[in-house]
Scaffold this active site. Structure first.
Site, mmCIF file in Angstrom:
data_model
loop_
_atom_site.group_PDB
_atom_site.id
_atom_site.type_symbol
_atom_site.label_atom_id
_atom_site.label_comp_id
_atom_site.label_asym_id
_atom_site.label_seq_id
_atom_site.Cartn_x
_atom_site.Cartn_y
_atom_site.Cartn_z
ATOM 1 N N HIS A 99 55.692 30.227 24.136
ATOM 2 C CA HIS A 99 56.171 31.606 24.305
ATOM 3 C C HIS A 99 55.760 32.465 23.111
ATOM 4 C CE1 HIS A 99 59.737 34.206 25.918
ATOM 5 N NE2 HIS A 99 58.833 34.971 25.304
ATOM 6 N N ARG A 116 49.915 40.773 22.321
ATOM 7 C CA ARG A 116 49.773 42.237 22.452
ATOM 8 C C ARG A 116 48.351 42.704 22.767
ATOM 9 N NH1 ARG A 116 55.180 42.431 22.800
ATOM 10 N NH2 ARG A 116 56.279 42.342 20.802
ATOM 11 N N ASP A 121 57.904 38.116 31.372
ATOM 12 C CA ASP A 121 58.710 38.190 30.150
ATOM 13 C C ASP A 121 58.687 39.587 29.534
ATOM 14 O OD1 ASP A 121 60.320 36.588 28.212
ATOM 15 O OD2 ASP A 121 58.863 37.482 26.858
ATOM 16 N N ASP A 130 59.028 32.887 20.731
ATOM 17 C CA ASP A 130 59.065 34.278 21.223
ATOM 18 C C ASP A 130 58.493 35.216 20.154
ATOM 19 O OD1 ASP A 130 59.475 36.469 22.847
ATOM 20 O OD2 ASP A 130 61.651 36.476 22.679
ATOM 21 N N HIS A 134 55.695 43.786 15.946
ATOM 22 C CA HIS A 134 55.695 45.239 16.135
ATOM 23 C C HIS A 134 55.202 45.897 14.854
ATOM 24 C CE1 HIS A 134 57.816 45.093 19.964
ATOM 25 N NE2 HIS A 134 58.699 44.277 19.427
#
Length: 427
Positions: free
Chosen positions: A58, A62, A150, A304, A308
């Site tokens: 996971h 991007r 997801d 996960d 960002h």
């Protein structure tokens, strides 16, 4: 280039032995004691832990569409820096890999641009939108290892039912982001005492459990493999445990941040390195997750990994996107807070990061075998290091472990016998 790794503490098939491992022509050619080899580069590991390359089912890279946050190249280097040699990339990119041509294109790019093995998810629905499901047989034939939307839960029971039936027929796992949108009430963290103290809107935990209950019932009826992404509550654990006992083909993952942090750890309403989805839960939920990881109810750990930009994360709890980076701190954080504290045996931690994820998605990785691929990670368990965002290979620096002292950092990583990461020597 061939490598002879000397004097390692090597993890093989659930056990440890002290010795050497020889990597030749991209394969593991020998395991033993006092090995030698002509023309091989020798690394004296001085007792460091040698494991199969870690496996993460996971991650978010991007790319394409959001490359200011991460790229296949930077995300894969971050994975290598954390000891991961195989990862599975989620499909919330632009354009969405929702058909055979796009899956093949993503796999070609993954192979060309990544320094680790990057498997690929397809979305569950076309363009990850409400509506029609993808052609599951076609995306599997193109190389997708699983399907997921997801970032968003499947809101329609009809869509989930049809997806589970399609995945059953195609032989694909369905990995679900479990979130009932109608129950969120604008919450940005878990409802409760800490949300009140911080003056932030909270969402109840039934956001997760209500949809999980629906999905487990549908998965049982469909006979499909349902993989519960990032479960986070004690009630979810009870439901998964009961479903497994009832014969449902369900597997479950937990993240390092949900295993190690609670909402009480959120320092203020501006530190968005503690904002993720699902949000951090109570200390009781966190402790229940650790117990469930130890007893096998939770099958694997997955990071996960969700990078960002700094500008995005500077917008405060109500404005910033959810998610933190995880690839580079995963093993060290879990080793420091779970293994060194006696909450989890090292063998169990290694299982949930290597052979277990490979097994549940039927991947040929996660083990050390003579003749097998030389996907190897080496960890330094003896020395502590302070996590520094400037050292990250990921474009994302959004991590709650920045400034924390951790033991068990990755020393070096090999993929198909190639050295793809080695820790820099520090004065």
């Amino acid at each position: 280039m061939d490598y002879l790794l000397k004097n390692g503490h090597i993890y093989v098939n659930g056990e440890f032995f002290d010795g050497d491992i020889l990597l030749q022509n991209g394969r593991i050619s020998a395991l033993g004691v006092d090995l030698s080899a002509d023309n091989a580069t020798v690394l004296d590991l001085q007792g460091k832990l040698v494991t199969p390359g870690l496996v993460d089912l996971h991650v978010h890279f991007r790319d394409p569409g959001q490359t200011a946050k991460e790229t296949i190249a930077t995300g894969s280097r971050a994975a290598a820096r954390g000891g991961f040699t195989t990862v599975a990339a989620m499909p919330n990119v632009e354009p969405v890999p929702d058909n055979a041509a796009r899956i093949k294109h993503m796999l070609d790019r993954n192979a060309q641009e990544a320094v680790v093995h990057v498997k690929q998810y397809s979305s569950i629905t076309i363009n990850r939108a409400a509506g029609d499901c993808v052609d599951f047989a076609a995306v599997k034939a193109a190389g997708a290892v699983a399907v997921s939307n997801d970032g968003n839960g499947i809101q329609s029971a009809k869509t989930m039912w049809e997806a589970l039936l399609g995945c059953k027929a195609a032989g694909l796992p369905l990995a679900e982001h479990i979130e009932e949108d109608s129950l969120k009430y604008g919450g940005v963290m878990t409802a409760g005492k800490r949300a009140q103290e911080l003056g932030l809107p909270g969402a109840p935990t039934v956001v997760e459990t209500s949809q999980l209950g629906r999905d487990l019932a549908l998965a049982k009826a469909a006979g499909a493999h349902y993989h519960a992404c990032h479960i986070s509550t004690a009630d979810s654990i009870k439901m998964v445990r009961a479903a497994k006992a009832d014969g449902v083909q369900v597997t479950a993952e937990a993240t390092p941040h949900h295993l190690l942090l609670a909402d009480s750890d959120i320092p203020d309403n501006q530190d968005t390195n503690f904002k993720m989805n699902p949000p951090l839960r109570s200390a009781a939920d966190r402790d229940a997750l650790v117990r469930a990881l130890a007893d096998g109810t939770i099958d694997i750990v997955a990071t996960d990994h969700a990078p960002h930009t700094a500008d995005e994360k500077a917008a405060g709890f109500c404005g910033a996107p959810n998610g933190i980076t995880g690839s580079e701190t995963c093993f060290a954080a879990l080793y420091t807070d779970l293994v060194l504290t006696g909450k989890l045996p090292l063998t169990r931690l290694l299982d949930v990061l290597t052979s277990a994820p490979a097994r549940i998605f039927e991947l040929d990785c996660g083990h050390i075998l003579p003749g097998g691929a030389a996907d190897i990670a080496v960890f330094d368990l003896a020395h502590a290091e302070t996590v520094c965002a400037a050292d990250f290979a990921s474009k994302g620096k959004n991590s709650p472990w920045v400034g924390r002292e951790l033991r068990g950092n990755c020393y070096c990583t090999f993929v198909d016998g190639k050295l793809v990461y080695k820790q820099e020597e520090k004065a």
